[in-house]
Write an enzyme that holds these catalytic residues in place. Structure first.
Site, PDB file in Angstrom:
ATOM      1  N   HIS A 129      83.948  17.865  39.058  1.00 48.81           N
ATOM      2  CA  HIS A 129      83.358  16.608  38.602  1.00 48.81           C
ATOM      3  C   HIS A 129      84.230  15.410  38.980  1.00 48.81           C
ATOM      4  O   HIS A 129      85.437  15.532  39.178  1.00 48.81           O
ATOM      5  CB  HIS A 129      83.019  16.642  37.093  1.00 48.81           C
ATOM      6  CG  HIS A 129      84.174  16.502  36.159  1.00 48.81           C
ATOM      7  ND1 HIS A 129      84.050  16.783  34.815  1.00 48.81           N
ATOM      8  CD2 HIS A 129      85.471  16.120  36.324  1.00 48.81           C
ATOM      9  CE1 HIS A 129      85.214  16.558  34.232  1.00 48.81           C
ATOM     10  NE2 HIS A 129      86.080  16.160  35.118  1.00 48.81           N
TER      11      HIS A 129
ATOM     12  N   GLU B  38      78.863  15.531  36.262  1.00 49.56           N
ATOM     13  CA  GLU B  38      79.007  16.979  36.264  1.00 49.56           C
ATOM     14  C   GLU B  38      78.232  17.595  37.436  1.00 49.56           C
ATOM     15  O   GLU B  38      77.387  16.934  38.044  1.00 49.56           O
ATOM     16  CB  GLU B  38      78.471  17.525  34.932  1.00 49.56           C
ATOM     17  CG  GLU B  38      79.200  16.955  33.708  1.00 49.56           C
ATOM     18  CD  GLU B  38      80.628  17.459  33.545  1.00 49.56           C
ATOM     19  OE1 GLU B  38      81.380  17.527  34.527  1.00 49.56           O
ATOM     20  OE2 GLU B  38      81.000  17.792  32.401  1.00 49.56           O
TER      21      GLU B  38
ATOM     22  N   ASN C 283      85.710  21.718  37.657  1.00 43.61           N
ATOM     23  CA  ASN C 283      84.377  22.090  38.163  1.00 43.61           C
ATOM     24  C   ASN C 283      83.930  21.133  39.267  1.00 43.61           C
ATOM     25  O   ASN C 283      82.766  21.103  39.622  1.00 43.61           O
ATOM     26  CB  ASN C 283      83.366  22.072  37.007  1.00 43.61           C
ATOM     27  CG  ASN C 283      83.308  20.709  36.334  1.00 43.61           C
ATOM     28  OD1 ASN C 283      84.025  19.785  36.733  1.00 43.61           O
ATOM     29  ND2 ASN C 283      82.468  20.572  35.334  1.00 43.61           N
TER      30      ASN C 283
ATOM     31  N   ASP D 162      85.116   6.376  32.362  1.00 41.31           N
ATOM     32  CA  ASP D 162      84.221   7.193  31.535  1.00 41.31           C
ATOM     33  C   ASP D 162      84.756   7.287  30.100  1.00 41.31           C
ATOM     34  O   ASP D 162      85.885   6.878  29.817  1.00 41.31           O
ATOM     35  CB  ASP D 162      84.057   8.605  32.130  1.00 41.31           C
ATOM     36  CG  ASP D 162      85.379   9.308  32.393  1.00 41.31           C
ATOM     37  OD1 ASP D 162      86.425   8.856  31.881  1.00 41.31           O
ATOM     38  OD2 ASP D 162      85.386  10.315  33.104  1.00 41.31           O
TER      39      ASP D 162
END
Ligand code: PGA
Length: 242
Positions: free
Chosen positions: A139, A144, A137, A68
């Site tokens: 991810h 996300e 979180n 990413d």
């Protein structure tokens, strides 16, 4: 899921992750391996560089795919995904440019850039191995919470937690406006998936990924569905699970 392994320290965890990379390459020297940047894989990279120097790991025929990148950033940008991966792994092993497939997150047409990556990965026959960290979180890459399990590479709108936690990669406050990332479908389709986590801060997210409901609201829960997922953690990251 196949394996959940707890190692006493980060060094043990890093060596175990390096073992998976090396054994993948021994089985298939031209393997396609997706690598993350960030803090978690640094020890694994160090170990792989060492083995390369000792003649115990041969990266000459494989292809590396970058996981990413932050939109608008490239290799010259301090803290970008590509810069970290170059610094921590690709430059020390002396990779050849044609061995790496990485997002150009400065491209004007990011959609087309995602399609370029999707097409190239397909042409290579898919990912043999994907190494992942886990976000605070849940991810995976920049997928996300709420991202469909059915996506390939795509432009990602960042969660506020990612924007806040992501500041650790930069020297000063840095506006993070979005990301491009391989999709959760790439992860599900990878022949082997390794999820690594280190440190107590990651303990709750590891526990939820492994024991919680499998849901798009928590992308890392996808590892429960992957037929060959290895979750490798150090004792601190396992402390909410055991
Ligand atoms: P980290 O990042 O390895 O730097 O903790 C993990 C992630 O956010 O996916």
């Amino acid at each position: 899921m196949q394996e959940f392994q707890v190692y006493p320290t980060y060094e043990h965890l890093s060596r175990a992750a390096a073992d998976v990379v090396v054994s993948t390459l021994q089985g298939k020297p031209n393997a396609v391996i997706c690598l993350p940047s960030g803090s978690t894989p640094v020890g694994m990279f160090r170990e792989l560089i060492l083995r390369h120097e000792q003649g115990l790991a041969d990266f000459s025929q494989c292809t590396f795919v970058g996981l990413d990148e932050w939109i608008g950033m490239g290799p010259e940008d301090e803290g970008s995904g590509r810069q970290l991966l170059d610094r921590d792994f690709l430059h020390p092993i002396g990779f050849r440019p044609e061995q790496i497939l990485f997002f150009d997150a400065r491209a004007e047409n990011l959609q087309a850039e995602c399609e370029r990556l999707n097409g190239a990965i397909e042409q290579l026959g898919g990912l043999d191995l994907i190494i992942l960290g886990i976000g605070m979180n849940g991810h995976l890459g920049l997928n996300e919470p709420g991202t469909s399990f059915d996506t390939y590479a795509h432009v990602s709108e960042l969660d506020p937690i990612t924007i806040e936690v992501g500041q650790k990669y930069f020297q000063g406050p840095t506006p993070l406006t979005g990301g491009v990332t391989l999709g959760l479908r790439h992860m599900m389709e990878a022949r082997r998936l390794v999820l690594m986590a280190s440190g107590e801060a990651k303990a709750p997210v590891i526990a939820r990924a492994l024991k919680g409901e499998v849901t798009e609201a928590f992308p890392a829960s996808l590892v429960q569905e992957h037929p060959d997922a290895w979750v490798l953690v150090d004792a601190d990251a396992a402390s909410a699970f055991l």
